[in-house]
Design a protein around this motif. Structure first.
Motif, PDB file in Angstrom:
ATOM      1  N   TRP A 129      39.475  -5.907  -6.902  1.00  0.00           N
ATOM      2  CA  TRP A 129      38.223  -5.182  -6.671  1.00  0.00           C
ATOM      3  C   TRP A 129      37.400  -5.667  -5.491  1.00  0.00           C
ATOM      4  N   TYR A 130      37.536  -6.951  -5.174  1.00  0.00           N
ATOM      5  CA  TYR A 130      36.671  -7.489  -4.125  1.00  0.00           C
ATOM      6  C   TYR A 130      37.454  -7.875  -2.877  1.00  0.00           C
ATOM      7  N   ALA A 131      36.962  -7.386  -1.738  1.00  0.00           N
ATOM      8  CA  ALA A 131      37.506  -7.832  -0.462  1.00  0.00           C
ATOM      9  C   ALA A 131      36.964  -9.221  -0.146  1.00  0.00           C
ATOM     10  N   ASN A 132      35.781  -9.488  -0.659  1.00  0.00           N
ATOM     11  CA  ASN A 132      35.147 -10.787  -0.439  1.00  0.00           C
ATOM     12  C   ASN A 132      33.975 -10.936  -1.417  1.00  0.00           C
ATOM     13  N   TYR A 133      33.667 -12.172  -1.742  1.00  0.00           N
ATOM     14  CA  TYR A 133      32.472 -12.413  -2.541  1.00  0.00           C
ATOM     15  C   TYR A 133      32.009 -13.847  -2.386  1.00  0.00           C
ATOM     16  N   THR A 134      30.745 -14.068  -2.678  1.00  0.00           N
ATOM     17  CA  THR A 134      30.166 -15.414  -2.694  1.00  0.00           C
ATOM     18  C   THR A 134      29.270 -15.535  -3.922  1.00  0.00           C
ATOM     19  N   VAL A 135      29.373 -16.665  -4.578  1.00  0.00           N
ATOM     20  CA  VAL A 135      28.503 -16.968  -5.713  1.00  0.00           C
ATOM     21  C   VAL A 135      27.587 -18.115  -5.304  1.00  0.00           C
ATOM     22  N   ARG A 136      26.288 -17.934  -5.544  1.00  0.00           N
ATOM     23  CA  ARG A 136      25.344 -19.028  -5.304  1.00  0.00           C
ATOM     24  C   ARG A 136      24.550 -19.262  -6.583  1.00  0.00           C
ATOM     25  N   VAL A 137      24.575 -20.478  -7.034  1.00  0.00           N
ATOM     26  CA  VAL A 137      23.770 -20.859  -8.195  1.00  0.00           C
ATOM     27  C   VAL A 137      22.488 -21.474  -7.663  1.00  0.00           C
ATOM     28  N   ALA A 138      21.379 -20.872  -8.060  1.00  0.00           N
ATOM     29  CA  ALA A 138      20.078 -21.294  -7.525  1.00  0.00           C
ATOM     30  C   ALA A 138      19.050 -21.400  -8.646  1.00  0.00           C
ATOM     31  N   LYS A 139      18.144 -22.336  -8.481  1.00  0.00           N
ATOM     32  CA  LYS A 139      17.111 -22.565  -9.497  1.00  0.00           C
ATOM     33  C   LYS A 139      15.797 -21.925  -9.052  1.00  0.00           C
ATOM     34  N   VAL A 140      15.295 -20.996  -9.862  1.00  0.00           N
ATOM     35  CA  VAL A 140      14.035 -20.320  -9.514  1.00  0.00           C
ATOM     36  C   VAL A 140      12.892 -21.320  -9.632  1.00  0.00           C
ATOM     37  N   GLU A 141      12.133 -21.468  -8.557  1.00  0.00           N
ATOM     38  CA  GLU A 141      11.040 -22.433  -8.542  1.00  0.00           C
ATOM     39  C   GLU A 141       9.690 -21.768  -8.757  1.00  0.00           C
ATOM     40  N   ARG A 142       9.536 -20.562  -8.254  1.00  0.00           N
ATOM     41  CA  ARG A 142       8.292 -19.829  -8.500  1.00  0.00           C
ATOM     42  C   ARG A 142       8.565 -18.354  -8.286  1.00  0.00           C
ATOM     43  N   GLU A 143       7.681 -17.554  -8.811  1.00  0.00           N
ATOM     44  CA  GLU A 143       7.880 -16.108  -8.738  1.00  0.00           C
ATOM     45  C   GLU A 143       6.543 -15.403  -8.745  1.00  0.00           C
ATOM     46  N   TYR A 144       6.459 -14.332  -7.984  1.00  0.00           N
ATOM     47  CA  TYR A 144       5.231 -13.531  -7.996  1.00  0.00           C
ATOM     48  C   TYR A 144       5.597 -12.087  -7.703  1.00  0.00           C
ATOM     49  N   GLY A 145       4.673 -11.195  -8.079  1.00  0.00           N
ATOM     50  CA  GLY A 145       4.963  -9.773  -7.904  1.00  0.00           C
ATOM     51  C   GLY A 145       3.781  -9.035  -7.335  1.00  0.00           C
ATOM     52  N   MET A 146       3.882  -7.738  -7.396  1.00  0.00           N
ATOM     53  CA  MET A 146       2.810  -6.872  -6.933  1.00  0.00           C
ATOM     54  C   MET A 146       1.614  -7.061  -7.867  1.00  0.00           C
ATOM     55  N   GLU A 147       0.427  -7.205  -7.288  1.00  0.00           N
ATOM     56  CA  GLU A 147      -0.749  -7.358  -8.170  1.00  0.00           C
ATOM     57  C   GLU A 147      -1.074  -6.032  -8.868  1.00  0.00           C
ATOM     58  N   ALA A 206       0.807  -1.226   0.000  1.00  0.00           N
ATOM     59  CA  ALA A 206       0.000   0.000   0.000  1.00  0.00           C
ATOM     60  C   ALA A 206       0.838   1.273   0.000  1.00  0.00           C
ATOM     61  N   GLU A 207       1.996   1.223   0.682  1.00  0.00           N
ATOM     62  CA  GLU A 207       2.719   2.478   0.941  1.00  0.00           C
ATOM     63  C   GLU A 207       4.161   2.514   0.472  1.00  0.00           C
ATOM     64  N   TRP A 208       4.885   1.405   0.708  1.00  0.00           N
ATOM     65  CA  TRP A 208       6.340   1.502   0.632  1.00  0.00           C
ATOM     66  C   TRP A 208       6.962   1.133  -0.711  1.00  0.00           C
ATOM     67  N   TYR A 209       6.270   0.249  -1.434  1.00  0.00           N
ATOM     68  CA  TYR A 209       6.879  -0.227  -2.679  1.00  0.00           C
ATOM     69  C   TYR A 209       6.116   0.240  -3.904  1.00  0.00           C
ATOM     70  N   ALA A 210       6.848   0.812  -4.843  1.00  0.00           N
ATOM     71  CA  ALA A 210       6.277   1.136  -6.147  1.00  0.00           C
ATOM     72  C   ALA A 210       6.144  -0.149  -6.961  1.00  0.00           C
ATOM     73  N   ASN A 211       7.028  -1.090  -6.682  1.00  0.00           N
ATOM     74  CA  ASN A 211       7.012  -2.366  -7.381  1.00  0.00           C
ATOM     75  C   ASN A 211       7.889  -3.368  -6.630  1.00  0.00           C
ATOM     76  N   TYR A 212       7.571  -4.631  -6.770  1.00  0.00           N
ATOM     77  CA  TYR A 212       8.457  -5.655  -6.215  1.00  0.00           C
ATOM     78  C   TYR A 212       8.204  -6.992  -6.894  1.00  0.00           C
ATOM     79  N   THR A 213       9.193  -7.851  -6.805  1.00  0.00           N
ATOM     80  CA  THR A 213       9.081  -9.224  -7.291  1.00  0.00           C
ATOM     81  C   THR A 213       9.708 -10.150  -6.262  1.00  0.00           C
ATOM     82  N   VAL A 214       9.057 -11.261  -6.023  1.00  0.00           N
ATOM     83  CA  VAL A 214       9.582 -12.301  -5.135  1.00  0.00           C
ATOM     84  C   VAL A 214       9.912 -13.522  -5.985  1.00  0.00           C
TER      85      VAL A 214
END
Lengths: 95, 95
Positions: B77-95, A75-83
């Motif tokens: 350039w990097y003091a530290n870093y981590t790489v994670r390979v992940a498989k997107v299972e589902r996704e949703y956003g702002m309606e 309602a207030e904080w996000y113009a847009n987001y994705t999960v």
């Protein structure tokens, strides 16, 4: 769980405080492994939280206080987001 | 692919230019779907790039120009870093 978001412009409207509270609350949940969050000066942010299982993610999504935060977010904080819910398959770092 | 990193302190040392070049190059690779990147004033950054397959991720990791960038990243350039390979299972956003 990868949460990308764009903040609405203008005032903080209690966002900063709520964001901190949600991180503290998440840390207390079963299956919580860690969280990394960054937002730039343009209001674009990425938060990645790590959980032991899908069940832990669903429980956190359904947590009463978190649901209130989610509603205010929409309602207030996000113009847009994705999960995006993603399963970490492998990981490596700097030697 | 989730890449979290902390920049070394001090000068840019060509980092900004290389980072831009790598994004442009990644966009031209087979299987590239998208990239989102944010770094805060403390030098902590999260970059999430999306790919069609593990094969596409491996090919990008092994790309000659990207390997040069990776070596400079480790060395300068990097003091530290981590790489994670992940498989997107589902996704949703702002309606």
């Amino acid at each position: 769980m990868i949460f990308t978001s764009v903040r609405t412009e203008g005032e903080d409207q209690g966002y900063g405080k709520m964001a901190e509270q949600m991180v503290e609350l998440a840390k207390q949940q079963p299956g919580f492994l860690g969280v990394e969050s960054v937002r730039d000066a343009n209001g674009f942010g990425i938060t990645v939280s790590y959980w032991e299982s899908e069940e832990a993610i669903r429980a956190w999504k359904g947590h009463a206080a978190h649901q209130i935060a989610q509603e205010r977010g929409k309602a207030e904080w996000y113009a847009n987001y994705t999960v995006r819910v993603a399963k970490v398959e492998r990981e490596y770092g700097m030697e």
